[in-house]
Design an enzyme around this catalytic site. Structure first.
Site: not given
Ligand code: SAH
Length: 395
Positions: A212, A228, A250, A277, A299, A339
């Protein structure tokens, strides 16, 4: 102590200090063994190779101490003290700008099956093995004696990661101290609300701290898309790095409100930040490919939780990254991560190569990224190295 005996010729991994003993290596085990029991691991020639937590299933034993016949009484106290010592060396114990970090990273800290995250005065314990969960009171006592008054609450959040047969009788909750309704942490001077009880994992993705920061250093005057986004970590760093505009995406509405709340905690960015969203693939197709960004962050959650899902996951990473590359202006940057434990560094890299070919874009690798050093990787257990990232300049 109860014992499991390994097959002849199947003791190599333990001798190489790998903490996981798989069921296929087991010749015979004591009849009355129960999930979570401490067990001696014995080679075919009768030599005791170590002591660990037994659990029925694919990973039969998680070895806690190699070359020992039993665990010393102060085992948890000692391992936790060593874990704290590393975080002290990393400057995390007395950093006025950062009070959230991983205190125990499973086998990376000699405690396979145990994760402990520190969020200001709140400590979250997540036991991934039944043996660790049976020891939770002892673990909490060791945390209290080592951290003293700096810790006000110890919270157990293991239910979702333990085997179902055992987790049915497990309730998450406070092991010691007061309620955890409102936890606000500082990370490099940025403020984040952590939803310990309701959030993903232990509430926050601490493993991305350094990444970050890196994004923030590239963000000045840039249009940034953070996909994400979950708690909005990358978005907050981009905004404080003077990004011209940041979009956060997200699927989850609660992640979007957490992102908005966290952005608001760090300044007045109403003109420069919007959160949506939406599904990331849909968003990229509809909004990004025709109006590309200077920087895109990708991510996603782990697409593959086991080996059987690996092929499908790789295809999904490829499609997602090809689309993300097309959403970057020529000369812009893509920060991309995986991950998934079953997608190793090499496979991830090759998948990004395939995405570049599919997108028809030349790319150069500027950075190879991973998890921060408070998520140390046991040299003898590469599985702990789960977070992989690349920063590409996309032409
Ligand atoms: N980048 C974040 C962690 C990501 S965790 C950080 O640094 O904290 C993964 C996220 O992806 C979750 O919040 C989940 O709600 C979202 N997610 C999962 N599938 C998704 C999709 N198809 N489109 C958008 N978001 C999604």
């Amino acid at each position: 102590m109860k014992q499991i005996i390994l097959k002849k010729g199947r003791d190599g991994a333990v001798r190489r200090r790998s903490p996981w003993i798989f069921s296929g290596a087991v010749h015979r085990e004591d009849q009355d063994l129960e999930d979570g029991d401490l067990v001696q691991v014995v080679a075919a020639n009768g030599e005791v190779l170590g002591v660990g937590h037994y659990q029925a299933g694919g990973i039969r034993v998680r070895v806690l101490a190699f070359g020992e016949e039993e665990l010393p009484d102060d085992f948890f106290q000692n391992r936790l003290a060593a874990a704290l010592d590393l975080r002290r060396q990393l400057g995390l114990l007395d950093d006025p700008l950062t009070n959230a970090f991983r205190l125990v990273h499973a086998a990376g800290d000699g405690l396979p099956g145990l994760i402990i995250d520190r969020y200001a005065s709140v400590v979250v314990v997540q036991c991934h093995s039944i043996g660790m969960h049976r020891e939770r009171e002892q673990i909490a006592a060791a945390i209290r004696s080592l951290c003293g008054e700096a810790v006000e609450t110890i919270y157990d959040k293991s239910g979702a990661v333990l085997p179902e047969r055992y987790a049915l009788g497990v309730e998450d909750g406070v092991l010691w101290g007061s309620d955890v309704s409102e936890v606000v942490i500082l990370e490099n001077g940025r403020r984040f609300h952590v939803d310990v009880a309701g959030g993903q994992k232990t509430g926050f993705f601490l493993d991305q701290r350094e990444n970050r920061w890196l994004l923030g250093s590239y963000a000045k005057d840039k249009r940034v898309l953070n996909t994400f986004c979950y708690t909005g970590g990358f978005s907050v760093y981009a905004l404080l790095g003077a990004a011209a505009q940041v979009q956060s995406v997200d699927l989850s509405a609660s992640a979007i409100s957490l992102t908005e709340e966290n952005v608001d905690r760090n300044g007045d960015f109403t003109d420069r930040h919007q959160a949506h969203a939406a599904d990331v693939m849909e968003w990229l197709k509809a909004h990004a490919e025709d109006d590309p960004y200077d920087i895109v962050v990708v991510d996603p959650p782990a697409f593959a939780k086991n080996k059987h899902k690996r092929h499908q996951a790789v295809q999904a990473y490829k499609r997602l990254n090809a689309r993300a590359m097309r959403s970057v202006k020529p000369g812009g940057l893509l920060f991309t991560f995986s991950c998934s434990r079953v997608v190793d560094r090499e496979l991830f890299y090759n998948t990004i190569v395939a995405a570049g070919l599919e997108a028809g874009r030349n790319c150069r690798v500027l950075h190879h990224l991973s998890q921060g050093p408070d998520h140390p990787v046991n040299l003898f257990h590469a599985d702990g190295s789960y977070l992989k990232g690349l920063v590409l300049r996309v032409e």
